[in-house]
Design a protein around this motif. Structure first.
Motif, PDB file in Angstrom:
ATOM      1  N   SER A   1      12.591  15.956  18.756  1.00 37.34           N
ATOM      2  CA  SER A   1      11.859  15.914  20.024  1.00 37.34           C
ATOM      3  C   SER A   1      11.018  17.162  20.241  1.00 37.34           C
ATOM      4  O   SER A   1      10.554  17.418  21.346  1.00 37.34           O
ATOM      5  N   THR A   2      10.807  17.931  19.167  1.00 33.88           N
ATOM      6  CA  THR A   2      10.041  19.178  19.330  1.00 33.88           C
ATOM      7  C   THR A   2       8.554  18.922  19.452  1.00 33.88           C
ATOM      8  O   THR A   2       7.808  19.773  19.902  1.00 33.88           O
ATOM      9  N   SER A   3       8.099  17.752  19.014  1.00 38.21           N
ATOM     10  CA  SER A   3       6.694  17.381  19.178  1.00 38.21           C
ATOM     11  C   SER A   3       6.603  15.870  19.220  1.00 38.21           C
ATOM     12  O   SER A   3       7.492  15.172  18.742  1.00 38.21           O
ATOM     13  N   SER A   4       5.539  15.355  19.786  1.00 37.71           N
ATOM     14  CA  SER A   4       5.376  13.911  19.899  1.00 37.71           C
ATOM     15  C   SER A   4       4.902  13.327  18.577  1.00 37.71           C
ATOM     16  O   SER A   4       4.262  13.997  17.782  1.00 37.71           O
ATOM     17  N   ARG A   5       5.241  12.053  18.350  1.00 39.78           N
ATOM     18  CA  ARG A   5       4.783  11.353  17.162  1.00 39.78           C
ATOM     19  C   ARG A   5       3.890  10.201  17.597  1.00 39.78           C
ATOM     20  O   ARG A   5       3.990   9.689  18.719  1.00 39.78           O
ATOM     21  N   ILE A   6       3.031   9.797  16.683  1.00 35.39           N
ATOM     22  CA  ILE A   6       2.085   8.729  17.002  1.00 35.39           C
ATOM     23  C   ILE A   6       2.816   7.452  17.396  1.00 35.39           C
ATOM     24  O   ILE A   6       2.338   6.679  18.236  1.00 35.39           O
ATOM     25  N   SER A   7       3.994   7.216  16.803  1.00 32.97           N
ATOM     26  CA  SER A   7       4.739   5.995  17.099  1.00 32.97           C
ATOM     27  C   SER A   7       5.125   5.888  18.567  1.00 32.97           C
ATOM     28  O   SER A   7       5.412   4.805  19.065  1.00 32.97           O
ATOM     29  N   GLN A   8       5.125   7.019  19.288  1.00 31.08           N
ATOM     30  CA  GLN A   8       5.481   7.009  20.696  1.00 31.08           C
ATOM     31  C   GLN A   8       4.262   6.870  21.613  1.00 31.08           C
ATOM     32  O   GLN A   8       4.404   6.769  22.832  1.00 31.08           O
ATOM     33  N   THR A   9       3.062   6.855  21.038  1.00 27.01           N
ATOM     34  CA  THR A   9       1.838   6.771  21.825  1.00 27.01           C
ATOM     35  C   THR A   9       1.674   5.374  22.418  1.00 27.01           C
ATOM     36  O   THR A   9       1.942   4.368  21.757  1.00 27.01           O
ATOM     37  N   GLN A  10       1.248   5.299  23.666  1.00 24.20           N
ATOM     38  CA  GLN A  10       1.046   4.017  24.341  1.00 24.20           C
ATOM     39  C   GLN A  10      -0.374   3.517  24.076  1.00 24.20           C
ATOM     40  O   GLN A  10      -1.338   4.025  24.639  1.00 24.20           O
ATOM     41  N   ILE A  11      -0.481   2.544  23.201  1.00 21.46           N
ATOM     42  CA  ILE A  11      -1.773   1.963  22.832  1.00 21.46           C
ATOM     43  C   ILE A  11      -1.606   0.453  22.751  1.00 21.46           C
ATOM     44  O   ILE A  11      -0.548  -0.043  22.339  1.00 21.46           O
ATOM     45  N   SER A  12      -2.613  -0.302  23.146  1.00 22.22           N
ATOM     46  CA  SER A  12      -2.558  -1.762  23.084  1.00 22.22           C
ATOM     47  C   SER A  12      -2.413  -2.216  21.633  1.00 22.22           C
ATOM     48  O   SER A  12      -3.291  -1.948  20.801  1.00 22.22           O
ATOM     49  N   GLU A  13      -1.313  -2.908  21.354  1.00 17.85           N
ATOM     50  CA  GLU A  13      -1.119  -3.389  19.990  1.00 17.85           C
ATOM     51  C   GLU A  13      -2.130  -4.467  19.634  1.00 17.85           C
ATOM     52  O   GLU A  13      -2.604  -4.532  18.496  1.00 17.85           O
ATOM     53  N   PHE A  14      -2.481  -5.288  20.597  1.00 12.68           N
ATOM     54  CA  PHE A  14      -3.484  -6.329  20.336  1.00 12.68           C
ATOM     55  C   PHE A  14      -4.808  -5.689  19.934  1.00 12.68           C
ATOM     56  O   PHE A  14      -5.433  -6.082  18.939  1.00 12.68           O
ATOM     57  N   ASP A  15      -5.264  -4.712  20.708  1.00 13.51           N
ATOM     58  CA  ASP A  15      -6.558  -4.076  20.428  1.00 13.51           C
ATOM     59  C   ASP A  15      -6.547  -3.362  19.078  1.00 13.51           C
ATOM     60  O   ASP A  15      -7.531  -3.428  18.327  1.00 13.51           O
ATOM     61  N   ALA A  16      -5.449  -2.663  18.781  1.00 14.57           N
ATOM     62  CA  ALA A  16      -5.366  -1.953  17.506  1.00 14.57           C
ATOM     63  C   ALA A  16      -5.347  -2.933  16.338  1.00 14.57           C
ATOM     64  O   ALA A  16      -5.995  -2.708  15.302  1.00 14.57           O
ATOM     65  N   THR A  17      -4.610  -4.028  16.495  1.00 16.61           N
ATOM     66  CA  THR A  17      -4.536  -5.040  15.432  1.00 16.61           C
ATOM     67  C   THR A  17      -5.884  -5.734  15.242  1.00 16.61           C
ATOM     68  O   THR A  17      -6.296  -6.029  14.117  1.00 16.61           O
ATOM     69  N   LYS A  18      -6.572  -5.965  16.345  1.00 13.70           N
ATOM     70  CA  LYS A  18      -7.866  -6.651  16.276  1.00 13.70           C
ATOM     71  C   LYS A  18      -8.860  -5.857  15.427  1.00 13.70           C
ATOM     72  O   LYS A  18      -9.667  -6.445  14.684  1.00 13.70           O
ATOM     73  N   LEU A  19      -8.821  -4.530  15.501  1.00 11.37           N
ATOM     74  CA  LEU A  19      -9.715  -3.712  14.683  1.00 11.37           C
ATOM     75  C   LEU A  19      -9.515  -3.990  13.196  1.00 11.37           C
ATOM     76  O   LEU A  19     -10.478  -4.016  12.420  1.00 11.37           O
ATOM     77  N   VAL A  20      -8.268  -4.202  12.810  1.00 13.25           N
ATOM     78  CA  VAL A  20      -7.960  -4.473  11.403  1.00 13.25           C
ATOM     79  C   VAL A  20      -8.347  -5.896  11.036  1.00 13.25           C
ATOM     80  O   VAL A  20      -8.941  -6.147   9.974  1.00 13.25           O
ATOM     81  N   VAL A  21      -8.020  -6.839  11.908  1.00 13.74           N
ATOM     82  CA  VAL A  21      -8.324  -8.244  11.634  1.00 13.74           C
ATOM     83  C   VAL A  21      -9.832  -8.470  11.536  1.00 13.74           C
ATOM     84  O   VAL A  21     -10.310  -9.249  10.695  1.00 13.74           O
ATOM     85  N   GLU A  22     -10.606  -7.777  12.362  1.00 12.81           N
ATOM     86  CA  GLU A  22     -12.065  -7.925  12.313  1.00 12.81           C
ATOM     87  C   GLU A  22     -12.619  -7.506  10.951  1.00 12.81           C
ATOM     88  O   GLU A  22     -13.526  -8.152  10.419  1.00 12.81           O
ATOM     89  N   VAL A  23     -12.095  -6.431  10.401  1.00 14.38           N
ATOM     90  CA  VAL A  23     -12.599  -5.936   9.112  1.00 14.38           C
ATOM     91  C   VAL A  23     -12.188  -6.859   7.969  1.00 14.38           C
ATOM     92  O   VAL A  23     -12.968  -7.103   7.043  1.00 14.38           O
TER      93      VAL A  23
END
Length: 302
Positions: free
Chosen positions: A213-235
């Motif tokens: 817990s000494t620093s934050s990790r990306i896995s804890q970031t609050q981001i829309s999974e749909f939007d992030a997945t859509k970027l990959v699916v579009e490509v």
């Protein structure tokens, strides 16, 4: 002897960086290792001091960013500087682990890749340590079909540097689930070249994921999974259409199908049980007690 370039992006990770580098050196039997540390604009005194000390060691290459550009850019700059036959990324607060019965995860992975051109990448089990102990919930062998259905792809995959030379890099617009996006990119690009993609697996565990817990990790970031997945699916639309042939050729519908196919913890546990029942039983016993702990939830146990 094969050469492996190990890329270590590091931002204010000085507390753990020495352990990471030492683990790479100690668990590289059977291969030559090129360690590339990408200092992504570290600012804390410990990191600056550790990086200065490591900079004098001849078997290390350090790339420095004047400001923090993000882990995706750091990984990509490390990949572009790699000269080995094969490549692996390791987070600066994690470690490589010894594997009984093999020279090392690296030597066994490169042996598999060098003898079978149908293997796209090789992965191993991931063991957590630090504030929580045990295997991650996705501890089972991957297949291309599972990756397309958003099963977890770990950072610790070994693959051919030729993929990088052919243009494979991390998608810098994807701010979470980057390792999954990278795995998809690797497989989809091979699919576009009409190459068969199998996935190599070494049980190990050969990778250690430090829970802290000494620093934050990306896995804890609050981001829309749909939007992030859509970027990959579009490509890689055509790749996903081939995996979801019953879904209409609409990007939102296709993205929704990919996200919906992602396994939950129970389904992941069933995959673990089908691979090795004792692992699943151990996870069920350990996490039944821990999952309701606010401390563990805050740490984001994978």
């Amino acid at each position: 002897m094969h050469q492996v370039s190990v890329v270590v992006p590091s931002f204010n990770a000085g507390l753990y960086l020495r352990d990471c580098v030492s683990s790479i050196r100690e668990n590289s039997a059977g291969v030559e290792v090129e360690v590339i540390i990408v200092d992504d604009g570290s600012t804390d005194d410990t990191s600056i001091r550790v990086l200065s000390d490591l900079g004098s060691e001849p078997d290390l290459k350090i790339i420095r960013h004047e400001k923090n550009l993000g882990v995706q850019v750091a990984r990509n700059n490390g990949l572009k500087a790699a000269s080995g036959d094969y490549v692996l990324c390791v987070d600066a607060d994690d470690v490589l682990l010894p594997i009984l019965g093999h020279g090392s995860f690296l030597s066994e992975a490169t042996r598999i890749l060098s003898t079978d051109h149908h293997i796209a990448f090789v992965h191993t089990l991931v063991r957590m340590f630090g504030d929580f102990h045990g295997l991650t919930i996705s501890s089972y062998p991957l297949r291309e079909e599972l990756v397309a259905r958003k099963h977890h792809v770990p950072i610790a995959i070994v693959y051919r540097r030729n993929e990088i030379l052919n243009g494979l890099l991390y998608m810098e617009t994807v701010l979470k689930w980057q390792d999954w996006a990278f795995g998809v990119s690797l497989l989809a690009r091979r699919w576009e070249r009409n190459e068969r993609s199998e996935i190599g697996f070494i049980e190990g565990p050969g990778y250690g994921y430090r829970v802290h817990s000494t620093s934050s990790r990306i896995s804890q970031t609050q981001i829309s999974e749909f939007d992030a997945t859509k970027l990959v699916v579009e490509v890689y639309r055509e790749f996903f259409i081939s995996k979801f042939p019953d879904i209409a050729n609409d990007i939102d519908d296709l993205t929704a199908a990919v996200v919906a196919s992602k396994p939950g913890p129970l389904e992941d546990l069933l995959f673990v049980a089908s691979f090795k029942l004792e692992h699943a039983l151990s996870m069920a016993r350990g996490r039944e007690y821990q999952l309701h702990s606010a401390h563990v939830n805050r740490l984001g146990i994978p």
